[in-house]
Scaffold this active site. Structure first.
Site, PDB file in Angstrom:
ATOM      1  CB  THR A 101      -0.929   0.016   1.234  1.00 56.87           C
ATOM      2  OG1 THR A 101      -0.134   0.040   2.423  1.00 56.87           O
ATOM      3  CG2 THR A 101      -1.828  -1.204   1.249  1.00 56.87           C
ATOM      4  N   GLY A 102       0.311   2.347  -0.481  1.00 57.83           N
ATOM      5  CA  GLY A 102       1.049   3.604  -0.512  1.00 57.83           C
ATOM      6  C   GLY A 102       2.347   3.493  -1.263  1.00 57.83           C
TER       7      GLY A 102
ATOM      8  CB  ALA B  20       8.588  -9.892  -6.206  1.00 63.37           C
ATOM      9  CE  LYS B  21       0.911 -10.309 -11.612  1.00 63.90           C
ATOM     10  NZ  LYS B  21      -0.001 -11.290 -12.270  1.00 63.90           N
ATOM     11  CB  VAL B  22       5.347  -5.547  -6.785  1.00 60.12           C
ATOM     12  CG1 VAL B  22       4.931  -4.647  -5.630  1.00 60.12           C
ATOM     13  CG2 VAL B  22       6.649  -6.258  -6.471  1.00 60.12           C
TER      14      VAL B  22
ATOM     15  CE1 TYR C 121       4.295   9.207  10.709  1.00 57.45           C
ATOM     16  CE2 TYR C 121       5.607   9.761  12.641  1.00 57.45           C
ATOM     17  CZ  TYR C 121       5.477   9.117  11.427  1.00 57.45           C
ATOM     18  OH  TYR C 121       6.516   8.365  10.949  1.00 57.45           O
TER      19      TYR C 121
ATOM     20  CE  LYS D 225       3.754   5.765  10.677  1.00 52.85           C
ATOM     21  NZ  LYS D 225       3.476   4.815   9.554  1.00 52.85           N
TER      22      LYS D 225
ATOM     23  N   GLY E 265      13.706   4.346   9.365  1.00 50.93           N
ATOM     24  CA  GLY E 265      14.803   5.269   9.610  1.00 50.93           C
ATOM     25  C   GLY E 265      14.407   6.684   9.248  1.00 50.93           C
TER      26      GLY E 265
END
Length: 296
Positions: free
Chosen positions: A25-26, A44-46, A169, A173, A202
């Site tokens: 996602t995103g 990979a198939k993404v 935010y 998280k 990071g």
């Protein structure tokens, strides 16, 4: 410059992913985009889950320009607007029409909708199903006694906080880590081999290209950003490690329910993020909320 360890590099350390299917996602920008690139370059198939088709197609074209060509994996746009959980279920249904196996998926609503397919895939011989949740060290800034009892708790505006938006935010998280750990506990209790990992990417520069930023802001702040923040390509290293590293597959028990720091290092989140009662409270509310939205 940057503070990332050089121990893991997706270009050399990821295995052949030609038999793997990934949903992210995103993923038409920032860390998600870079994660697509790392995994697709290894076969990979993404599925690039994004709301806007034109932006997704532009991102796929950019991937090809950067080196995603013959011999690499395939990137396919999947329409997904997460503003309404019902849209996530619709996207999951469309996704299941297109494929028979899932390797990585990172969103709790999609995970809930796709659980039967994840379980089916996990039951296959030599399967390695992983759910990767992108969290943040921002969860460490949550103070007090946060709750996830109802919609009011989720929609809290934190008007008295120094930065209400940043506080929200950080709360989200924290919720990411709590949900991932609770999901892992439930899967393990049910005898499932699925691995759930939450990651902190990071300090990553995911905003320098935003058109909304003023020239003054870019002139004043961006030199600092470029000095101390990593490019999204490196910001995606830990996500790629969690999603496809052979080390995780070989040591599943070590990584199940863990929180990773760059690059691929197991770390302890806060006591709050390890609070099983708070995690259950979050889980129960999400289940109730989705049920009210018509997702049984």
């Amino acid at each position: 410059m940057g503070i990332f360890s050089k121990a893991f590099n997706p270009a050399s350390d990821l295995p052949d992913l030609s038999d793997k299917v990934v949903l992210i996602t995103g993923s038409n920008a920032g860390i998600g985009y870079a994660t697509v690139k790392h995994l697709a370059r290894h076969g990979a198939k993404v599925y690039m889950a994004a709301r806007n088709q034109s932006r997704a197609e532009e991102a796929i074209a950019q991937l090809k320009e950067e080196g995603l060509g013959p011999g690499n994996g395939e990137v396919v746009w999947l329409e997904l607007d997460l503003k309404d959980p019902r849209n996530a279920k619709k996207a999951a249904e469309e996704f299941m029409k297109k494929i028979m196996m899932v390797n990585v998926i990172s969103h709790m609503v999609l995970t809930r909708s796709l659980q039967p397919l994840l379980d089916q895939t996990a039951a296959e011989p030599n399967s390695d199903v992983r759910i990767v949740v992108v969290a943040s060290e921002g969860h460490r800034f949550v103070s007090g006694e946060p709750r996830y009892r109802n919609l009011d708790d989720f929609n809290a505006e934190f008007k008295n906080a120094l930065s209400p938006s940043f506080t929200r935010y950080c709360m989200t998280k924290l919720a990411n880590i709590l949900y991932a750990s609770e999901l892992q506990r439930r899967l393990t209790a049910a005898g499932s081999p699925i691995t759930v990992i939450s990651v902190h990417p990071g300090a990553v520069n995911t905003f320098s290209d935003r058109q909304s930023l003023s020239r003054f802001f870019k002139f004043l702040i961006m030199p600092i950003v470029y000095l101390f923040f990593e490019h999204p390509d490196k910001g995606a290293y830990t996500s790629a490690f969690a999603a496809a590293s052979e080390e995780v597959g070989k040591q599943r028990d070590k990584y199940k329910g863990t929180y990773l720091m760059p690059v691929g290092k197991v770390a302890e989140p806060t006591n709050m993020a390890r609070d099983e009662a708070l995690a259950k409270e979050l889980w129960d509310f999400v289940e109730k909320f989705l049920l009210e939205k018509g997702q049984e």
